[in-house]
Write a protein that holds these residues in place. Sequence first.
Motif, PDB file in Angstrom:
ATOM      1  N   PRO A 230     -58.547  -2.618   9.272  1.00 28.88           N
ATOM      2  CA  PRO A 230     -58.705  -1.469  10.176  1.00 28.88           C
ATOM      3  C   PRO A 230     -58.728  -0.133   9.450  1.00 28.88           C
ATOM      4  O   PRO A 230     -59.488   0.769   9.819  1.00 28.88           O
ATOM      5  CB  PRO A 230     -57.477  -1.576  11.091  1.00 28.88           C
ATOM      6  CG  PRO A 230     -57.072  -3.005  11.027  1.00 28.88           C
ATOM      7  CD  PRO A 230     -57.380  -3.430   9.623  1.00 28.88           C
ATOM      8  N   LEU A 231     -57.923  -0.017   8.388  1.00 21.67           N
ATOM      9  CA  LEU A 231     -57.881   1.228   7.622  1.00 21.67           C
ATOM     10  C   LEU A 231     -59.211   1.462   6.900  1.00 21.67           C
ATOM     11  O   LEU A 231     -59.733   2.590   6.890  1.00 21.67           O
ATOM     12  CB  LEU A 231     -56.729   1.176   6.618  1.00 21.67           C
ATOM     13  CG  LEU A 231     -56.491   2.439   5.783  1.00 21.67           C
ATOM     14  CD1 LEU A 231     -56.138   3.608   6.694  1.00 21.67           C
ATOM     15  CD2 LEU A 231     -55.386   2.205   4.764  1.00 21.67           C
ATOM     16  N   ILE A 232     -59.762   0.398   6.310  1.00 18.22           N
ATOM     17  CA  ILE A 232     -61.060   0.519   5.632  1.00 18.22           C
ATOM     18  C   ILE A 232     -62.149   0.851   6.649  1.00 18.22           C
ATOM     19  O   ILE A 232     -63.060   1.634   6.374  1.00 18.22           O
ATOM     20  CB  ILE A 232     -61.390  -0.789   4.890  1.00 18.22           C
ATOM     21  CG1 ILE A 232     -60.323  -1.097   3.842  1.00 18.22           C
ATOM     22  CG2 ILE A 232     -62.753  -0.688   4.214  1.00 18.22           C
ATOM     23  CD1 ILE A 232     -60.488  -2.453   3.170  1.00 18.22           C
ATOM     24  N   GLY A 233     -62.039   0.249   7.849  1.00 23.66           N
ATOM     25  CA  GLY A 233     -63.000   0.551   8.908  1.00 23.66           C
ATOM     26  C   GLY A 233     -62.973   2.020   9.304  1.00 23.66           C
ATOM     27  O   GLY A 233     -64.023   2.636   9.525  1.00 23.66           O
ATOM     28  N   LYS A 234     -61.781   2.599   9.393  1.00 20.56           N
ATOM     29  CA  LYS A 234     -61.664   4.024   9.723  1.00 20.56           C
ATOM     30  C   LYS A 234     -62.299   4.884   8.633  1.00 20.56           C
ATOM     31  O   LYS A 234     -62.916   5.922   8.914  1.00 20.56           O
ATOM     32  CB  LYS A 234     -60.199   4.392   9.902  1.00 20.56           C
ATOM     33  CG  LYS A 234     -59.588   3.859  11.193  1.00 20.56           C
ATOM     34  CD  LYS A 234     -58.149   4.322  11.343  1.00 20.56           C
ATOM     35  CE  LYS A 234     -57.554   3.773  12.650  1.00 20.56           C
ATOM     36  NZ  LYS A 234     -56.134   4.207  12.824  1.00 20.56           N
ATOM     37  N   LEU A 235     -62.155   4.440   7.376  1.00 15.64           N
ATOM     38  CA  LEU A 235     -62.768   5.172   6.265  1.00 15.64           C
ATOM     39  C   LEU A 235     -64.290   5.197   6.417  1.00 15.64           C
ATOM     40  O   LEU A 235     -64.934   6.223   6.178  1.00 15.64           O
ATOM     41  CB  LEU A 235     -62.374   4.518   4.942  1.00 15.64           C
ATOM     42  CG  LEU A 235     -62.978   5.132   3.675  1.00 15.64           C
ATOM     43  CD1 LEU A 235     -62.533   6.585   3.519  1.00 15.64           C
ATOM     44  CD2 LEU A 235     -62.594   4.326   2.441  1.00 15.64           C
TER      45      LEU A 235
END
Length: 524
Positions: free
Chosen positions: A183-188
């Motif tokens: 999810p964090l990489i997706g937000k990036l």
Amino acid sequence: MEFTWILVALVFGVGVRLLRFPPLIGFLLAGFALNFLGYQANDTLHALADIGITLMLFTIGLKLNVIDLIKREIWLGAVTNMLVWIAAFIGLASLLGIIGVVYFDGMDVKNAALLAFALSFSSTVCVVKVLEENGEMKTRHGKLAIGVLVMQDVIAVIFLVVATGITPSIWALALVLLYWLKPLIGKLLHLAGHGELLPLTGFFLALGGYELFSLVGIKGDLGALLLGMLLSKHVKAAELSKALLSFKDLFLIGFFISIGFTTLPDMNMLFVSLILALLLPLKFLLFFGLFTRLQLRGRTAYLSGQVLSNYSEFGLIVVALCVNLGLVSTDWLVILALSVCFSFVLTSMVYQHSHQSYNRFKDFIRRFERPERLREDILHQPRNAEMLVVGMGRVGKGAYEALSAVLGDKVWGMDADRERVKKQRKAGCKIMLGDAEDVDLWENIDHSHIKLILLALPSIGDITNINQQLKNVNYQGKLAAIARYEDERRKLLSAGVDNVFNFYTEAGTGFAEESLTLMGHYNP
């Protein structure tokens, strides 16, 4: 990279393009030419080549569905092909040694097995490049070939661990935490937007995955691939892949040039490498035989077997490792480099005519099919369709929606991408799974009631091929297509396509007309 390298690569690339061969053949020849002229490969060239391969594996991962890799035809096909190939090569090497062929005389079973293992891999770089140039990455045979390549990469990692004796660090277990960082990489990716930050983010993720896996003692390329697979379901995965496309192609030129710098061969090395190149039809027959035994259709087995019938750049890594361990002579590294080059050239040349050759020999090829069909190979009928939109990407989907607003259920779509078909079916679209270049498809669907077929495909080669297939099955309706450039539009019209929409030129016209409609100045 020196300007001379760019100049020579451009000259050879344009030269082979004029001969209607893929440019990668020119880049391979450019490397040997530069080597012959006395130039030496430096760290910059190798760095460019490594970045190209890393980006390529990352973009492959962005397009992969993990579920596809556990299908029997992929994992069993890859492993069985490798084992049968190794056994067959050992037998052939023994025979060549008995008759006194240079480099094979005196070869023991251990050396033959190592060389066979090195030659059992198919080239990820070559296969992906050929499939992308033909717009077939998401076709049935394209996804099958990519799945086999990924399985081979997994086997490669296991071999490197065993052969080098270097076991992954205990910290490698922590890599599973990447799943929870998804999810964090997706937000990036969302924060990167649509401009220059997006490809920069792609570089960060691809190279970061490489470095992260290398730090814990695992092949870095596998890290780039797995990180791409982790993001394959993200809404921006396709956009990120397109943003990296030009960069990947540019860096891969460095890889193709670097092969030619391996060394300049003598006549004996050239002779043996030609013998190895002559074994490529055997590799094709093994893939074809295994795929048909695994219940794949003859066409799928034929096309995937053809594109996988080459030697891999990883074979050079295997042999280089064996040379360092004193298991084989240094000459074999040169011989395999030449064989890899020959196999690239043959694959690029042969695959250009693969669809035509299948059409010519399809009756014979179908004899090897099993009577049972895998569920995803069963063809469906476009019921009550009067219009069929082939290629349901952005342009095709837009055409489908506009026509459906007027004609309703009489409009159907077709696409070779299974995930796209599933997604659009859930959205309520009348869409069927099918590869429009599949002559079997047109011969097995009822097209008598279809009045218009729209080909929303990016490649004019694909459109021309489909046009010919429709003529062969006596399609009586009209055919429309899209083109990106005016010269492509003229070629398609001369080939018999009834109407060709110039995507760049006429999209602006349509935009202007709709804008005038808002002001009441235009009444279509």
